[in-house]
Design a protein around this motif. Structure first.
Motif, short mmCIF file in Angstrom:
data_model
loop_
_atom_site.label_atom_id
_atom_site.label_comp_id
_atom_site.label_asym_id
_atom_site.label_seq_id
_atom_site.Cartn_x
_atom_site.Cartn_y
_atom_site.Cartn_z
N TYR A 86 11.72 -44.91 -81.83
CA TYR A 86 11.00 -44.99 -80.88
C TYR A 86 9.60 -43.86 -81.29
CZ TYR A 86 9.20 -44.78 -76.02
OH TYR A 86 8.35 -44.21 -75.25
N VAL A 87 8.87 -43.99 -80.84
CA VAL A 87 7.45 -42.91 -80.40
C VAL A 87 7.26 -43.22 -79.29
CG1 VAL A 87 5.47 -42.92 -81.35
CG2 VAL A 87 6.77 -44.05 -83.07
N GLY A 88 6.43 -41.74 -78.89
CA GLY A 88 6.73 -41.57 -77.57
C GLY A 88 5.69 -40.27 -77.40
N SER A 89 4.81 -39.67 -76.55
CA SER A 89 3.76 -38.71 -76.72
C SER A 89 3.65 -37.90 -75.80
CB SER A 89 1.84 -39.15 -77.12
OG SER A 89 1.95 -40.00 -75.55
N ALA A 90 3.12 -36.68 -75.68
CA ALA A 90 3.47 -35.57 -74.22
C ALA A 90 1.40 -34.93 -74.50
CB ALA A 90 4.39 -34.24 -74.91
N TYR A 91 1.55 -35.63 -73.29
CA TYR A 91 -0.36 -35.31 -72.58
C TYR A 91 -0.03 -35.19 -71.63
CZ TYR A 91 0.50 -40.15 -71.17
OH TYR A 91 0.74 -41.07 -70.96
N GLY A 92 -1.17 -34.87 -71.11
CA GLY A 92 -1.31 -35.02 -69.56
C GLY A 92 -1.52 -32.97 -69.11
N ASP A 93 -1.01 -32.48 -68.04
CA ASP A 93 0.26 -31.60 -68.25
C ASP A 93 1.23 -31.21 -68.18
OD1 ASP A 93 -2.66 -30.79 -66.84
OD2 ASP A 93 -1.52 -31.75 -64.37
N THR A 94 2.20 -32.52 -69.48
CA THR A 94 2.96 -32.52 -69.77
C THR A 94 3.03 -31.79 -70.89
OG1 THR A 94 3.66 -33.91 -68.38
CG2 THR A 94 5.41 -34.12 -70.15
N GLY A 95 4.11 -30.88 -71.69
CA GLY A 95 3.84 -30.26 -72.52
C GLY A 95 5.31 -30.88 -73.61
N ILE A 96 5.19 -30.14 -74.89
CA ILE A 96 5.90 -31.10 -75.54
C ILE A 96 7.30 -30.60 -75.37
CG2 ILE A 96 6.89 -31.23 -77.55
CD1 ILE A 96 4.08 -31.08 -78.82
N TRP A 97 7.38 -29.00 -74.97
CA TRP A 97 8.90 -28.62 -74.44
C TRP A 97 9.15 -29.24 -72.95
CZ3 TRP A 97 12.89 -26.05 -76.08
CH2 TRP A 97 13.89 -25.10 -75.35
N ALA A 98 8.34 -29.43 -72.56
CA ALA A 98 9.20 -30.25 -70.81
C ALA A 98 9.53 -31.63 -71.13
CB ALA A 98 7.50 -30.37 -69.38
N ARG A 99 8.38 -31.76 -71.78
CA ARG A 99 9.15 -33.79 -72.34
C ARG A 99 10.16 -33.95 -73.06
NH1 ARG A 99 9.48 -38.04 -71.00
NH2 ARG A 99 9.13 -40.22 -71.99
N LEU A 100 10.53 -32.66 -74.06
CA LEU A 100 11.97 -32.68 -74.20
C LEU A 100 12.84 -32.22 -73.76
CD1 LEU A 100 13.33 -32.37 -77.43
CD2 LEU A 100 12.68 -30.27 -77.34
N ARG A 101 12.93 -31.39 -72.91
CA ARG A 101 13.99 -31.66 -71.03
C ARG A 101 13.90 -32.53 -70.76
NH1 ARG A 101 15.46 -27.32 -68.24
NH2 ARG A 101 13.99 -25.93 -68.93
N GLU A 102 13.61 -33.79 -70.96
CA GLU A 102 13.66 -34.63 -69.87
C GLU A 102 14.44 -36.03 -70.85
OE1 GLU A 102 9.50 -37.27 -69.05
OE2 GLU A 102 8.58 -35.31 -67.75
N TYR A 103 14.22 -35.76 -72.19
CA TYR A 103 15.25 -36.35 -73.29
C TYR A 103 16.76 -35.63 -72.65
CZ TYR A 103 11.63 -39.05 -75.21
OH TYR A 103 10.55 -40.54 -74.70
N VAL A 104 16.60 -34.65 -72.68
CA VAL A 104 17.84 -34.03 -72.77
C VAL A 104 18.59 -34.29 -71.19
CG1 VAL A 104 18.90 -31.21 -72.52
CG2 VAL A 104 17.42 -31.85 -74.53
N ASP A 105 17.37 -33.99 -70.43
CA ASP A 105 18.76 -35.02 -68.82
C ASP A 105 19.25 -35.87 -68.97
OD1 ASP A 105 18.57 -31.39 -68.22
OD2 ASP A 105 16.36 -32.27 -67.70
N SER A 106 18.11 -36.87 -69.51
CA SER A 106 18.49 -38.20 -69.02
C SER A 106 19.01 -38.91 -69.99
CB SER A 106 16.66 -39.23 -68.63
OG SER A 106 15.61 -38.66 -69.65
N LEU A 107 18.56 -38.85 -71.74
CA LEU A 107 18.94 -39.25 -72.99
C LEU A 107 18.07 -40.27 -73.33
CD1 LEU A 107 22.72 -38.59 -73.00
CD2 LEU A 107 20.98 -37.57 -74.25
#
Length: 274
Positions: free
Chosen positions: A192-213
């Motif tokens: 799966y390919v995704g991106s972090a953009y806008g005000d959401t940095g890579i760390w915040a996007r990574l946190r979303e994956y950690v929380d929801s998987l």
């Protein structure tokens, strides 16, 4: 340079009174992560009994295997066994930390040792002369150092530790960066390919994956629902394909995300639907 034998550090500790616990991954957690994040959880790993009474000596000399160097082990303390129960399972041993026995080396001493066979609970005197001091850390081990943006290739289970323990160098390197990432299933090979953009940095996007998987992705959500959280944390692996500063235009990030979906064919063979 001559190796430093572990024997030179153990002082008055009698090897014949010790069982060495070479803690290895249980398929979900790496012991070095457990030792870094929770002392109580680490105690649980050393209180566990299988079908045999393996910790049948006065002391447990505990070691946690390094994630990437399988012949390196982080020292986790010497425990005295003060009580035993005949029923296998968690909490079968009552143990107390002997801080007077090599206490200053806990989470700092790295031992080089290559056990023979699959047994991870060993008589210390049999193997002590094969154990060497690999290094002594200046500070107690707290986390895996940030490997570099182009060297991230970690399971969601490992990244869960990074986020929840707030590994500072990881957060510092990723929170103010946009990027395109890929998440691969090691079992099926689907990506799966995704991106972090806008005000959401890579760390915040990574946190979303950690929380929801699944990060809100429909197909990853279905995968987690079918196979469970443990499967996702063990087999879904995260890597960065490209990364830029937060000043980078979102249009550029999204264009590069689309490019990588085409290159990796993730719309046709992977988990991307658009």
């Amino acid at each position: 340079m001559a190796a430093i034998p572990l024997r030179s550090l153990i002082g008055d500790l009698d090897p014949k009174a010790c069982k060495v616990h070479c803690a290895v991954s249980n398929g979900i957690n790496h012991p070095i992560d457990v030792l870094a994040r929770s002392w109580d959880e680490w105690l649980g790993w050393n209180r566990f009994r299988g079908n045999r009474d393996d910790f049948n000596r006065q002391y447990i000399f505990s070691l946690a295997r390094d994630r990437s160097r399988t012949t390196h082990w982080l020292f986790g303390g010497v425990f005295e066994v003060v009580g035993r129960r005949p029923i296998p399972g968690e909490g079968s041993y009552d143990i107390e930390l002997r801080d007077d026995l090599m206490g200053p080396f806990i989470k700092r001493l790295v031992v080089a040792f290559k056990p023979t066979g699959r047994n991870v609970r060993l008589n210390m005197e049999t193997h002590l002369d094969q154990m060497e001091v690999a290094s002594i850390l200046a500070l107690p081990y707290a986390a895996e150092p940030f490997p570099g943006h182009d060297q991230i290739n970690h399971t969601l289970g490992v990244l869960k530790n990074a986020v929840e323990q707030d590994w500072h160098d990881w957060r510092g390197a990723l929170q103010h960066m946009k990027g395109v990432y890929v998440i691969r299933d090691e079992v099926t090979g689907k990506a799966y390919v995704g991106s972090a953009y806008g005000d959401t940095g890579i760390w915040a996007r990574l946190r979303e994956y950690v929380d929801s998987l699944h990060g809100g992705n429909v197909e990853l959500r279905a995968l987690v629902g079918e196979h469970g959280a443990d499967y996702a944390r063990t087999n879904l692996r995260f890597a960065l394909l490209e990364f830029w500063s937060m000043r980078t235009a979102d249009e550029h990030v999204l264009a590069r995300e689309s490019y990588w979906k085409d290159v990796l064919l993730t719309r046709k063979f992977g988990h991307n639907r658009n």
